[in-house]
Design an enzyme around this catalytic site. Sequence first.
Site, short mmCIF file in Angstrom:
data_model
loop_
_atom_site.label_atom_id
_atom_site.label_comp_id
_atom_site.label_asym_id
_atom_site.label_seq_id
_atom_site.Cartn_x
_atom_site.Cartn_y
_atom_site.Cartn_z
N HIS A 63 7.19 15.79 -11.68
CA HIS A 63 6.25 15.46 -12.75
C HIS A 63 5.53 16.74 -13.18
O HIS A 63 5.72 17.81 -12.59
CB HIS A 63 5.27 14.38 -12.32
CG HIS A 63 4.35 14.76 -11.20
ND1 HIS A 63 4.78 15.01 -9.92
CD2 HIS A 63 2.99 14.93 -11.16
CE1 HIS A 63 3.75 15.31 -9.14
NE2 HIS A 63 2.65 15.28 -9.88
N HIS A 65 2.25 17.66 -13.41
CA HIS A 65 0.96 18.16 -12.93
C HIS A 65 1.12 19.62 -12.49
O HIS A 65 2.16 20.01 -11.95
CB HIS A 65 0.44 17.31 -11.77
CG HIS A 65 -0.23 16.05 -12.23
ND1 HIS A 65 -0.29 14.91 -11.46
CD2 HIS A 65 -0.88 15.75 -13.39
CE1 HIS A 65 -0.95 13.96 -12.12
NE2 HIS A 65 -1.32 14.45 -13.29
N ASP A 67 0.16 21.50 -10.08
CA ASP A 67 0.51 21.91 -8.72
C ASP A 67 2.00 21.73 -8.42
O ASP A 67 2.47 22.08 -7.34
CB ASP A 67 -0.33 21.15 -7.69
CG ASP A 67 -0.20 19.64 -7.78
OD1 ASP A 67 -0.20 19.11 -8.90
OD2 ASP A 67 -0.11 18.99 -6.72
N HIS A 68 2.74 21.23 -9.40
CA HIS A 68 4.19 21.05 -9.24
C HIS A 68 5.00 21.92 -10.20
O HIS A 68 6.22 21.99 -10.05
CB HIS A 68 4.57 19.58 -9.41
CG HIS A 68 4.03 18.69 -8.34
ND1 HIS A 68 4.80 18.16 -7.32
CD2 HIS A 68 2.77 18.24 -8.11
CE1 HIS A 68 4.04 17.44 -6.52
NE2 HIS A 68 2.80 17.47 -6.98
N HIS A 141 2.68 6.86 -10.53
CA HIS A 141 1.72 7.95 -10.51
C HIS A 141 0.93 7.90 -11.82
O HIS A 141 1.22 7.13 -12.72
CB HIS A 141 2.46 9.28 -10.33
CG HIS A 141 1.58 10.41 -9.90
ND1 HIS A 141 0.63 10.27 -8.90
CD2 HIS A 141 1.49 11.69 -10.32
CE1 HIS A 141 0.01 11.41 -8.73
NE2 HIS A 141 0.50 12.30 -9.58
N ASP A 212 4.85 12.57 -6.33
CA ASP A 212 3.59 11.89 -6.03
C ASP A 212 3.70 10.42 -6.43
O ASP A 212 4.18 10.10 -7.52
CB ASP A 212 2.44 12.54 -6.81
CG ASP A 212 2.19 13.98 -6.38
OD1 ASP A 212 2.95 14.49 -5.54
OD2 ASP A 212 1.24 14.60 -6.91
N HIS A 270 2.85 17.06 1.08
CA HIS A 270 1.77 16.85 0.10
C HIS A 270 0.51 16.38 0.82
O HIS A 270 -0.04 15.31 0.55
CB HIS A 270 2.21 15.83 -0.96
CG HIS A 270 1.44 15.95 -2.25
ND1 HIS A 270 0.28 15.24 -2.50
CD2 HIS A 270 1.67 16.68 -3.38
CE1 HIS A 270 -0.16 15.54 -3.72
NE2 HIS A 270 0.66 16.41 -4.27
#
Length: 307
Positions: A63, A65, A67-68, A141, A212, A270
């Site tokens: 996805h 976000h 942090d990914h 998510h 996530d 995670h």
Amino acid sequence: MEFVFLGTGAGVPSKGRNVSAIALQLLEERGQTWLFDCGEATQHQILHTSVRPRRIEKIFITHLHGDHIFGLPGLLGSRSFQGGTTPLTVYGPKGIKQFIEVALSVSTTHVKYPLEIVEITEEGTVFEDNEFHVETKRLSHGIECFGYRIIEKDIQGALLVDKLLEMGVKPGPLFKRLKDGEVVELENGTILNGNDFIGPPQKGRVITILGDTRYCEASRELAQDADVLVHEATFAAEDEQQAYDYFHSTSKQAASIALQANAKRLILTHISSRYQGDTYKELLKEARELFSNTEIATDLKSFPVDR
């Protein structure tokens, strides 16, 4: 086949854990590496491992976000700078193409290898060749997020050499023809069917890597009978409501998915930065109470995937 966890933290980097990135080393299988997510500083983490950017063949993004994905532009650029010339394909949700193209364009970064970006718009097969089949489903998510099921196809059994030698067949071109399943005639007139001299096939492995997600049915479906399930465990069981509110899972929920899906092995990742030092071991303890074959990833840790 081997996992190398490059980043195992949640949301933001901490002193002990970088943000999400997992390398699946397929060196024996295809001489390449697949990357799952690419958080900030992933390429820096790679420097401490045996992973080689030039060998990265595919990157699967769960996805969008930060942090990914914030490590993607740097890694793509460095791969070119370091002499990478082989094609690379990035898979991810709608928007990944715009993110990569804008980042590379604004920074005047030019990659010298073929770069393909595949936006996933439907569940199902996203990649298949004669060795692997990759399926995806939407998870639960805050934004569109996918989990991946990597299916290794069964490998042809070995040629039964001893059986052939007993029949007087000498090593040479006939071995290859029989290995390919051909019907051959020996000098003495004996007819041999290659399929009669092949051992049982080696069953391919199944790997599930989830992005996530809240506890959801899609996670169980993707993990069904998996040899290894990689599942997020952002929170401890006592924080189940908070996990739900923030579209994440607890360690016990991850274990429940592994149990329901009949997975063989569970690896937790995670992990929230609230679990500093050895406090993360409480997450492992909670999960093992439900699913004993559970491990918890730490940055730069490797996990071989045996047959």
